[in-house]
Design an enzyme around this catalytic site. Structure first.
Site, PDB file in Angstrom:
ATOM      1  CB  ALA A  37       2.902  14.516 -11.458  1.00 47.34           C
ATOM      2  CG  LEU A  38       3.689   8.271 -12.036  1.00 49.56           C
ATOM      3  CD1 LEU A  38       4.320   7.022 -12.657  1.00 49.56           C
ATOM      4  CD2 LEU A  38       2.191   8.082 -11.865  1.00 49.56           C
ATOM      5  CD  GLU A  40       7.060   5.843  -2.293  1.00 49.61           C
ATOM      6  OE1 GLU A  40       6.434   4.778  -2.107  1.00 49.61           O
ATOM      7  OE2 GLU A  40       8.204   5.884  -2.780  1.00 49.61           O
ATOM      8  CG  HIS A  42       0.476   7.860  -8.751  1.00 54.97           C
ATOM      9  ND1 HIS A  42       1.053   9.093  -8.600  1.00 54.97           N
ATOM     10  CD2 HIS A  42      -0.796   8.091  -9.159  1.00 54.97           C
ATOM     11  CE1 HIS A  42       0.168  10.032  -8.917  1.00 54.97           C
ATOM     12  NE2 HIS A  42      -0.954   9.463  -9.248  1.00 54.97           N
ATOM     13  CE  LYS A 155      -5.476  12.821  -2.012  1.00 56.22           C
ATOM     14  NZ  LYS A 155      -5.416  13.243  -3.374  1.00 56.22           N
ATOM     15  CG  LEU A 182       1.336   5.713   0.633  1.00 51.28           C
ATOM     16  CD1 LEU A 182       1.588   4.252   0.357  1.00 51.28           C
ATOM     17  CD2 LEU A 182       2.460   6.570   0.150  1.00 51.28           C
ATOM     18  CB  SER A 190       1.075  10.747  -1.489  1.00 51.99           C
ATOM     19  OG  SER A 190       1.770  10.237  -0.379  1.00 51.99           O
TER      20      SER A 190
END
Ligand code: AMP
EC number: 6.3.2.1
Length: 289
Positions: A37-38, A40, A42, A155, A182, A190
């Site tokens: 479920a990529l 930004e 990732h 994160k 990010l 994200s």
């Protein structure tokens, strides 16, 4: 083997055998472990990997071992086709997407990598067994891919600290590279789980990043001021509709994840977890006190 200039579709390997064949003659190899479920966040890890290695491997595996019985394993978003297209855009060479039964042919493994005391705090206290599941799958991926380096996001600050600790304690021959958090344009970090949020829930959830910003502004005034600044924003958010229900807010030593003393000077991580509706979110900020 594709070169870094080639932006054609990555090779998708579903088994260790396919992976080994794909990585014959791979040269310097970077691994980016993900659950798919990529987004930004990732992609930013893939860009770091792309700069550092001849061959970039992205693993996509929703690891049942790191989910508790009442967590979102079943509804976790899965989109291998979309993910592979995003990997192609980033010049990823190999996508390793094993089935659950390929990674755990005998079901839950009898031998696992215990995350120890550091793994029992904060996220580990809220999600018992989570970090043992994470470290076990990361160790398996390191053995399968044999990367020279692996990129993890800040994160998940406690996760990357534990992976670094595992690599040091078990002498694993891999360099761990951290990637900055990010954020979406509105400030929310994200996350694959952000798709669970309704518009109202998302508006409430912005209190997480706001609380970290408030804490950052208080960093010069010391640990107590940092905690108070974040707590004030979160207290207001607890009364919002829909409410932000705080799980933990902790100011910790970045290497050990033990609570920073009030007189603490130097680097610290302010980490928090909260629920908005049925979605559990985490965020953190690295601060210098
Ligand atoms: P996940 O798919 O959630 O397991 O995440 C895979 C990797 O991406 C982990 O190393 C995460 O820390 C990293 N990651 C996820 N979201 C972000 C983000 N917003 N910024 C930076 N790294 C991230």
């Amino acid at each position: 083997m594709t070169s870094s200039a080639d932006r054609s579709a990555p090779l998708v390997a579903r088994t260790p055998g396919e992976l080994r064949r794909a990585l014959a003659d791979a040269g310097t190899t970077a691994l980016v472990p993900t659950m798919g479920a990529l987004h930004e966040g990732h992609l930013s890890l893939m860009r770091i990997a792309r700069e550092r290695a001849r061959t970039v491997v992205v693993s996509i595996f929703v690891n049942p071992l790191q989910f508790g019985p009442d967590e979102d394993f079943d509804r976790y978003p899965r989109d291998l086709e979309g993910d592979t297209a995003l990997c192609a855009r980033e010049g990823v060479d190999v996508v390793f997407a094993p089935a659950t039964g390929t990674m755990y042919p005998a079901g839950r493994p009898a031998v696992t990598v215990e995350a120890g005391e550091m793994g029992s705090r904060l996220e580990g206290a809220s999600r018992p067994g989570h970090f043992t599941g994470v470290l076990t799958v990361v160790a398996k991926l390191f053995h399968l891919v044999r990367p020279d380096l692996a990129v993890f996001g800040e994160k998940d600050a406690q996760q990357i600290a534990l992976v670094r600790r595992m690599v040091a304690d078990l002498d694993l021959p891999v360099e761990i590279v951290g990637a900055p958090i990010l954020r979406d344009p509105d400030g929310l970090a994200s996350s694959s789980r952000n798709v669970y949020l309704s518009a109202d829930e998302r508006a409430s959830a912005l209190a997480l990043s706001r609380s970290l910003e408030a804490a950052r502004g208080a960093a010069g005034a010391g640990a107590a001021a940092v905690r108070a600044a974040a707590a004030a924003v979160l207290a207001e958010a607890a009364a919002a509709r829909p409410p932000v229900r705080l799980d933990y807010l902790a100011l910790v030593d970045p290497a050990t994840f033990t609570e920073a003393a009030d007189g603490h000077r130097g680097d610290a991580v302010l980490a928090l977890a909260a629920r908005v509706g049925s979605t559990r979110l985490i965020d953190n900020a690295s601060l210098t006190l």
